[in-house]
Design an enzyme around this catalytic site. Structure first.
Site, PDB file in Angstrom:
ATOM      1  N   LYS A  10     -42.321  21.137 -56.891  1.00  0.00           N
ATOM      2  CA  LYS A  10     -41.771  20.472 -56.354  1.00  0.00           C
ATOM      3  C   LYS A  10     -40.331  19.849 -56.875  1.00  0.00           C
ATOM      4  O   LYS A  10     -40.185  20.221 -57.719  1.00  0.00           O
ATOM      5  CB  LYS A  10     -41.707  18.722 -55.418  1.00  0.00           C
ATOM      6  CG  LYS A  10     -42.846  19.088 -54.707  1.00  0.00           C
ATOM      7  CD  LYS A  10     -43.491  17.581 -54.060  1.00  0.00           C
ATOM      8  CE  LYS A  10     -44.389  18.120 -52.800  1.00  0.00           C
ATOM      9  NZ  LYS A  10     -44.749  16.631 -52.112  1.00  0.00           N
ATOM     10  N   TYR A  50     -44.055  21.753 -42.861  1.00  0.00           N
ATOM     11  CA  TYR A  50     -44.943  20.433 -42.395  1.00  0.00           C
ATOM     12  C   TYR A  50     -44.901  20.180 -41.288  1.00  0.00           C
ATOM     13  O   TYR A  50     -44.522  19.082 -41.017  1.00  0.00           O
ATOM     14  CB  TYR A  50     -43.998  19.259 -43.821  1.00  0.00           C
ATOM     15  CG  TYR A  50     -44.094  19.308 -45.015  1.00  0.00           C
ATOM     16  CD1 TYR A  50     -44.899  19.284 -46.002  1.00  0.00           C
ATOM     17  CD2 TYR A  50     -43.230  19.628 -46.472  1.00  0.00           C
ATOM     18  CE1 TYR A  50     -45.676  18.825 -46.866  1.00  0.00           C
ATOM     19  CE2 TYR A  50     -42.922  20.028 -47.430  1.00  0.00           C
ATOM     20  CZ  TYR A  50     -44.515  19.612 -47.483  1.00  0.00           C
ATOM     21  OH  TYR A  50     -45.457  19.088 -49.379  1.00  0.00           O
ATOM     22  N   ASN A 113     -42.853  13.292 -55.325  1.00  0.00           N
ATOM     23  CA  ASN A 113     -43.577  13.635 -55.947  1.00  0.00           C
ATOM     24  C   ASN A 113     -44.225  14.608 -56.657  1.00  0.00           C
ATOM     25  O   ASN A 113     -45.381  14.619 -57.129  1.00  0.00           O
ATOM     26  CB  ASN A 113     -44.900  12.948 -54.983  1.00  0.00           C
ATOM     27  CG  ASN A 113     -46.087  13.134 -53.890  1.00  0.00           C
ATOM     28  OD1 ASN A 113     -44.965  14.633 -53.684  1.00  0.00           O
ATOM     29  ND2 ASN A 113     -46.675  13.153 -53.554  1.00  0.00           N
ATOM     30  N   HIS A 116     -47.657  19.514 -55.142  1.00  0.00           N
ATOM     31  CA  HIS A 116     -48.256  19.895 -53.405  1.00  0.00           C
ATOM     32  C   HIS A 116     -49.558  20.100 -53.831  1.00  0.00           C
ATOM     33  O   HIS A 116     -49.570  20.706 -54.459  1.00  0.00           O
ATOM     34  CB  HIS A 116     -47.332  20.901 -52.604  1.00  0.00           C
ATOM     35  CG  HIS A 116     -48.343  20.961 -51.276  1.00  0.00           C
ATOM     36  ND1 HIS A 116     -48.126  20.346 -50.526  1.00  0.00           N
ATOM     37  CD2 HIS A 116     -48.892  22.239 -51.234  1.00  0.00           C
ATOM     38  CE1 HIS A 116     -49.530  20.727 -48.730  1.00  0.00           C
ATOM     39  NE2 HIS A 116     -49.629  21.904 -49.444  1.00  0.00           N
ATOM     40  N   GLU A 127     -51.645  28.248 -46.131  1.00  0.00           N
ATOM     41  CA  GLU A 127     -49.906  28.243 -46.764  1.00  0.00           C
ATOM     42  C   GLU A 127     -49.308  28.744 -47.754  1.00  0.00           C
ATOM     43  O   GLU A 127     -48.699  29.417 -48.114  1.00  0.00           O
ATOM     44  CB  GLU A 127     -50.098  26.911 -47.729  1.00  0.00           C
ATOM     45  CG  GLU A 127     -49.957  25.827 -46.332  1.00  0.00           C
ATOM     46  CD  GLU A 127     -50.379  23.888 -47.518  1.00  0.00           C
ATOM     47  OE1 GLU A 127     -50.741  23.125 -47.015  1.00  0.00           O
ATOM     48  OE2 GLU A 127     -51.078  23.969 -48.887  1.00  0.00           O
TER      49      GLU A 127
END
Ligand code: UDP
Ligand code: MG
Length: 141
Positions: A10, A50, A113, A116, A127
């Site tokens: 990320k 998302y 965080n 993913h 995805e």
């Protein structure tokens, strides 16, 4: 059980210079990298990716963050890849992530965080298809 999963390094982790270190974790955990590319996600892509979280209190912040700068998208292969990768990354909240996991070591908050991971074989396939064309993925043939 499928042997594929989808990962993202990320924007926080790319920005903090942790791409290489996370790559090392991926490889030493036994994953084969079938595809990888550095992208700057558009807001529309982040919202589509998302969509399952649309309406939740963190959705706007999440999609703004994911489209805020570069991230690395990856297609990974390993036996039971989805659960193996979720184990490697740790819990969503880094404070709850087990020692030695990527989120424990690199995440800065529950939102930012570091990585993913897909949550099911079905979503892994979706995805991967969201960010990669077939010709971008290595096959064993
Ligand atoms: N997230 C957040 N606040 C929360 C829950 C999730 O900001 O309370 C963000 C976080 O970046 C997380 C992403 O939304 O990784 C997707 O949430 P999910 O519950 O699917 O967690 P994951 O599958 O990434 O562990
Ligand atoms: Mg999830």
């Amino acid at each position: 059980m499928s042997n594929l999963t989808f990962a993202i390094i990320k924007p926080d982790a790319v920005k903090n210079g942790n791409t290489g270190k996370i790559y090392d974790r991926i490889i030493s955990a036994g994953f084969k990298i079938l595809g990888a590319k550095l992208i700057r996600m558009t807001l529309a892509q982040a919202q589509g990716f998302y969509a399952i979280h649309e309406g939740k209190p963190f959705y706007d912040e999440l999609t703004d963050f994911m489209s805020s700068s570069q991230s690395m998208v990856l297609a990974l292969e390993k036996d039971n890849a989805v659960s193996a990768w979720r184990e490697t990354i740790g819990a969503t909240n880094p404070e709850e992530a087990a020692e030695g996991t990527i989120r424990r070591d690199f995440a800065t908050s529950i939102g930012e965080n570091a990585v993913h991971g897909s949550d099911s074989d079905e979503n892994a396939k979706k995805e991967i298809g969201f960010f990669f064309s077939k010709s971008e993925l290595i096959t064993n043939q």
